[in-house]
Write a protein that holds these residues in place. Structure first.
Motif, PDB file in Angstrom:
ATOM      1  N   GLU A 167       0.940  -1.313  -0.080  1.00 54.86           N
ATOM      2  CA  GLU A 167       0.199  -0.095   0.158  1.00 54.86           C
ATOM      3  C   GLU A 167       1.012   0.934  -0.479  1.00 54.86           C
ATOM      4  OE1 GLU A 167      -2.649  -0.623   2.721  1.00 54.86           O
ATOM      5  OE2 GLU A 167      -3.289  -2.267   2.494  1.00 54.86           O
ATOM      6  N   ILE A 168       2.081   1.090   0.750  1.00 54.19           N
ATOM      7  CA  ILE A 168       3.044   2.260   0.273  1.00 54.19           C
ATOM      8  C   ILE A 168       3.391   2.531  -0.247  1.00 54.19           C
ATOM      9  CG2 ILE A 168       5.139   2.991   1.429  1.00 54.19           C
ATOM     10  CD1 ILE A 168       4.537   2.306   4.149  1.00 54.19           C
ATOM     11  N   ALA A 169       4.126   1.011  -1.346  1.00 53.26           N
ATOM     12  CA  ALA A 169       4.857   1.667  -2.829  1.00 53.26           C
ATOM     13  C   ALA A 169       3.165   2.246  -3.403  1.00 53.26           C
ATOM     14  CB  ALA A 169       4.819   0.261  -3.595  1.00 53.26           C
ATOM     15  N   VAL A 170       1.862   2.256  -3.757  1.00 55.26           N
ATOM     16  CA  VAL A 170       0.987   2.227  -4.572  1.00 55.26           C
ATOM     17  C   VAL A 170       0.499   4.675  -3.740  1.00 55.26           C
ATOM     18  CG1 VAL A 170      -1.620   2.432  -4.636  1.00 55.26           C
ATOM     19  CG2 VAL A 170      -0.561   0.153  -4.463  1.00 55.26           C
ATOM     20  N   LEU A 171       0.340   4.308  -2.101  1.00 58.20           N
ATOM     21  CA  LEU A 171       0.885   5.669  -2.573  1.00 58.20           C
ATOM     22  C   LEU A 171       2.049   6.857  -2.941  1.00 58.20           C
ATOM     23  CD1 LEU A 171      -0.993   5.511   1.199  1.00 58.20           C
ATOM     24  CD2 LEU A 171      -2.053   6.387  -0.312  1.00 58.20           C
ATOM     25  N   TRP A 172       3.725   6.539  -2.573  1.00 55.55           N
ATOM     26  CA  TRP A 172       4.776   6.529  -3.292  1.00 55.55           C
ATOM     27  C   TRP A 172       4.203   7.427  -4.437  1.00 55.55           C
ATOM     28  CZ3 TRP A 172       8.101   3.435  -1.327  1.00 55.55           C
ATOM     29  CH2 TRP A 172       8.940   3.037   0.328  1.00 55.55           C
ATOM     30  N   GLU A 173       3.440   5.737  -5.837  1.00 56.66           N
ATOM     31  CA  GLU A 173       3.556   5.973  -7.049  1.00 56.66           C
ATOM     32  C   GLU A 173       2.166   7.766  -7.123  1.00 56.66           C
ATOM     33  OE1 GLU A 173       3.579   4.716  -9.727  1.00 56.66           O
ATOM     34  OE2 GLU A 173       5.340   4.233  -9.375  1.00 56.66           O
ATOM     35  N   LYS A 174       0.959   7.388  -6.278  1.00 58.88           N
ATOM     36  CA  LYS A 174       0.156   8.349  -6.112  1.00 58.88           C
ATOM     37  C   LYS A 174       0.890   9.600  -6.035  1.00 58.88           C
ATOM     38  CE  LYS A 174      -3.850   5.965  -5.489  1.00 58.88           C
ATOM     39  NZ  LYS A 174      -5.290   5.587  -4.439  1.00 58.88           N
ATOM     40  N   CYS A 175       1.603   9.662  -4.974  1.00 54.65           N
ATOM     41  CA  CYS A 175       1.984  11.277  -4.034  1.00 54.65           C
ATOM     42  C   CYS A 175       3.627  11.476  -5.228  1.00 54.65           C
ATOM     43  CB  CYS A 175       2.324  10.886  -2.895  1.00 54.65           C
ATOM     44  SG  CYS A 175       0.844  10.804  -1.974  1.00 54.65           S
ATOM     45  N   PHE A 176       3.494  10.612  -6.193  1.00 50.61           N
ATOM     46  CA  PHE A 176       4.644  11.309  -6.711  1.00 50.61           C
ATOM     47  C   PHE A 176       6.270  10.934  -6.313  1.00 50.61           C
ATOM     48  CE2 PHE A 176       1.103  12.940  -8.861  1.00 50.61           C
ATOM     49  CZ  PHE A 176       1.105  12.214  -9.929  1.00 50.61           C
ATOM     50  N   PHE A 177       6.354  10.033  -5.232  1.00 51.98           N
ATOM     51  CA  PHE A 177       7.672  10.411  -4.578  1.00 51.98           C
ATOM     52  C   PHE A 177       9.228  10.052  -5.540  1.00 51.98           C
ATOM     53  CE2 PHE A 177       7.209  10.413   0.523  1.00 51.98           C
ATOM     54  CZ  PHE A 177       6.300  11.016   0.754  1.00 51.98           C
ATOM     55  N   SER A 178      10.430  10.417  -5.147  1.00 57.73           N
ATOM     56  CA  SER A 178      11.302  10.239  -6.111  1.00 57.73           C
ATOM     57  C   SER A 178      11.903   9.337  -5.279  1.00 57.73           C
ATOM     58  CB  SER A 178      12.386  11.024  -5.847  1.00 57.73           C
ATOM     59  OG  SER A 178      12.606  11.637  -4.083  1.00 57.73           O
ATOM     60  N   SER A 179      12.686   8.469  -5.750  1.00 58.61           N
ATOM     61  CA  SER A 179      13.903   7.161  -5.500  1.00 58.61           C
ATOM     62  C   SER A 179      14.220   7.723  -3.805  1.00 58.61           C
ATOM     63  CB  SER A 179      14.604   7.284  -6.137  1.00 58.61           C
ATOM     64  OG  SER A 179      14.169   6.581  -7.368  1.00 58.61           O
ATOM     65  N   ASP A 180      14.686   9.451  -3.431  1.00 60.09           N
ATOM     66  CA  ASP A 180      15.846   9.470  -2.280  1.00 60.09           C
ATOM     67  C   ASP A 180      14.097   9.472  -1.674  1.00 60.09           C
ATOM     68  OD1 ASP A 180      17.662   9.882  -4.020  1.00 60.09           O
ATOM     69  OD2 ASP A 180      17.771  11.598  -4.433  1.00 60.09           O
ATOM     70  N   GLN A 181      13.344   9.946  -1.559  1.00 61.30           N
ATOM     71  CA  GLN A 181      12.418  10.281  -0.570  1.00 61.30           C
ATOM     72  C   GLN A 181      11.695   8.602   0.234  1.00 61.30           C
ATOM     73  OE1 GLN A 181       9.590  12.907  -2.405  1.00 61.30           O
ATOM     74  NE2 GLN A 181       9.238  14.306  -0.940  1.00 61.30           N
ATOM     75  N   GLN A 182      11.760   7.976  -1.562  1.00 59.92           N
ATOM     76  CA  GLN A 182      11.245   6.306  -0.999  1.00 59.92           C
ATOM     77  C   GLN A 182      12.644   5.943   0.300  1.00 59.92           C
ATOM     78  OE1 GLN A 182      10.826   4.386  -4.378  1.00 59.92           O
ATOM     79  NE2 GLN A 182       8.758   5.478  -5.468  1.00 59.92           N
TER      80      GLN A 182
END
Length: 579
Positions: free
Chosen positions: A300-315
């Protein structure tokens, strides 16, 4: 002369005749004079007494008439005053009997009117009292002992009608509120406790006092019950969301979920108890399945990262995501992170969705651009080619508008957040410009590749002596005009071709060192031809000037392509971006 006067004269004549007849009888009998005188006196007294009695009776009648007229006049004045009517005007020049009759008749009419008004007043007063008892209002200000005027009765009627309407409105409001109160109590599994609640639920509806205070108390009670019901619903909804989340993370079978369907819809007290029990059961099950639950949250976090446009550094900044020590503490960190991401997405959902729409539109635009270069698109017979061209034109217009709108939203967002809105580690507008620049470069590369391919084909044709192929015009349907057969130059096979003339060999010596083949550049700047499986000798160019021109053009195109391929390419559109 009146008939009564004639009749009186006849009476006198009759009396005289009678006296004369008596005189004749007395003379015939021989009654002496003194007896005659006596008898005549008796007749006179008798007639005089009779007339006196009649006069007395008529005088009594006149007195009664005068008395009746006077009494009726007084009563008539009183009635006119009570009924608020103007004084009665008597007709002049009438007899005493007509006057008495007219006044008496008018009195009777006014007495009847007075009786009717009092009856109406009594009925209205009784109706008003009933309404006052029901509505707990004050009685209508009108003296029940005084005769009301027509205007007062009309106003009283309107007041009763207004109060009746108000009663019906309050009664309907009471019935509606009562129904909602009963439903709320049923949902809360609550029984009436106070006397007021019992009067509402248990007593007859018609016996309930519809006062303003009672209506206000009803609304207050309903508001309290609805507030408690809303709290229960909110608690139940929170339990449902948590249960649904745990079901998904724990991969609870669908059959087991369906058994719990009733409690996932209703929000009564029993449903709340069942939801709390299920939540405790799932939390215990979650504790026993720590790793599976943590991995489900990570998805679910990975999906939200996608929706919130998180960069690799933020992930990468969320270190617990990459830990394999599945403990309660690690699970708590993941749960806190997913709550934070959900809150961030909901707060800026409109902006995120706008960027997502731009990406989808851009992806569709690139797909349509790619289809536009596919030669097989001309075989379309269903109208798809026209639709795709129209859709591509619309996207070409809508993308800048969407970018402008997003720019305005991003400016507002950056002012509120006091930071830049980033997509994949760079500003969104910069990212958009790079996508357009990348698209432009790719279009130029495709154009250069087509030119290179065309140049190579021309070089092949010139080296082999083949005529340059030009597109022929389509023949119109239905045309039957025969066309002349084109003379196609024959290409000699390597085994049967004759050696070139000596003069040509001398003139082409300068080209022997430059062009020995096709497709591969030599050290001298020419092209090196791959060995053909059917021939092992070289073919000289037929025109040295063209060879020089083609060789220079091809080398320029190849260098441009090679430089574009070795240079770093801009980022491609992707869904995983950040702000």
């Amino acid at each position: 002369m009146r008939k009564s006067e004639v009749l009186a004269a006849e009476s006198v004549a009759c009396l005289n005749k009678a006296l004369c007849h008596l005189k004749d009888i007395w003379e015939e009998i021989g009654i002496p004079e003194d007896q005659r005188l006596q008898r005549t006196n008796v007749v006179k007294n008798h007639i005089k007494g009779l007339l006196d009695m009649m006069i007395t009776e008529e005088e009594s009648l006149r007195t009664r008439l005068l008395s009746s007229i006077e009494a009726c006049r007084k009563q008539l004045d009183t009635l006119c005053l009570e009924l608020q009517l103007p004084p009665f005007e008597e007709e002049r020049g009438v007899t005493m009997l007509q006057q008495e009759k007219e006044i008496r008749t008018q009195v009777e009419v006014l007495v009847k009117e007075r009786t009717q008004r009092m009856q109406q007043l009594k009925a209205l007063t009784e109706r008003d009292q009933d309404l006052c008892d029901t509505l707990c209002s004050n009685p209508y200000a009108l003296d029940p002992n005084a005769v009301p005027s027509l205007e007062q009765l009309n106003s009283f009627h309107q007041h009763i009608a207004s109060q009746t309407t108000e009663k019906e409105r309050r009664h309907a409001e009471f019935v509606g509120i009562k129904r909602q109160i009963v439903l709320c109590m049923d949902d809360l599994d609550q029984l009436p406790e106070t006397s007021f609640e019992k009067d509402i639920v248990c007593e007859d509806q018609e016996a309930f006092c519809l006062s303003k205070d009672n209506i206000a108390s009803l609304k207050l009670l309903l508001g309290q019950l609805e507030e408690r019901k809303a709290e229960n619903q909110a608690v139940c909804e929170a339990h449902r969301e948590k249960i649904q989340e745990l079901w998904d993370r724990l991969q609870v079978p669908q059959e087991e979920r369906e058994l719990f369907t009733e409690h996932m819809v209703a929000s009564k007290k029993k449903n709340l108890d069942a939801l709390e029990a299920e939540g405790r059961r799932l939390m215990e099950l979650k504790r026993l399945n720590m790793q599976n639950v943590t991995e489900a949250i990570r998805s679910e976090i990975a999906v939200l990262w996608e929706k919130c446009f998180f960069s690799s550094d933020q992930q990468q900044a969320f270190v617990p995501y990459f830990s394999n020590d599945f403990t309660e503490q690690l699970l708590g960190l993941h749960e806190a992170e997913i709550l934070r991401l959900k809150q961030r997405y909901e707060e800026h959902k409109e902006l995120f969705e706008g960027v997502q729409r731009w990406e989808e539109s851009w992806r569709l635009f690139l797909e349509l651009e790619k289809k536009a270069t596919d030669p097989s698109r001309f075989t379309n017979r269903g109208g798809n080619l026209l639709k795709e061209e129209k859709q591509k034109a619309e996207l070409h217009k809508s993308l800048p508008k969407l970018e402008k709108k997003l720019k305005a939203q991003i400016d507002v967002w950056e002012q509120e957040q006091a930071r830049e809105f980033l997509v994949n580690g760079q500003k969104f507008l910069q990212f958009v410009e790079e996508q357009w620049e990348l698209h432009r470069i790719e279009k130029e590369n495709e154009k250069l590749e087509r030119q290179l391919k065309k140049s190579k084909q021309i070089e092949v044709d010139m080296l082999y002596g083949t005529a340059v192929r030009t597109p022929t015009k389509r023949r119109f349907l239905g045309t039957t005009t025969p066309s002349k057969a084109r003379k196609v130059p024959s290409v000699r096979t390597p085994g049967r071709s004759k050696p070139p003339l000596a003069g040509l060999q001398e003139r082409n010596k300068e080209n022997m060192g430059q062009v020995t083949g096709l497709g591969v550049p030599l050290q001298s700047g020419g092209l090196k031809t791959l060995a053909s499986p059917q021939r092992n000798f070289s073919i000289n160019s037929v025109a040295s000037t063209y060879s020089e021109f083609a060789t220079g053009l091809i080398n320029t195109v190849i260098e441009s392509v090679q430089s574009s391929e070795t240079s770093p390419r801009p980022l491609t559109p992707r869904a995983s971006q950040t702000y």
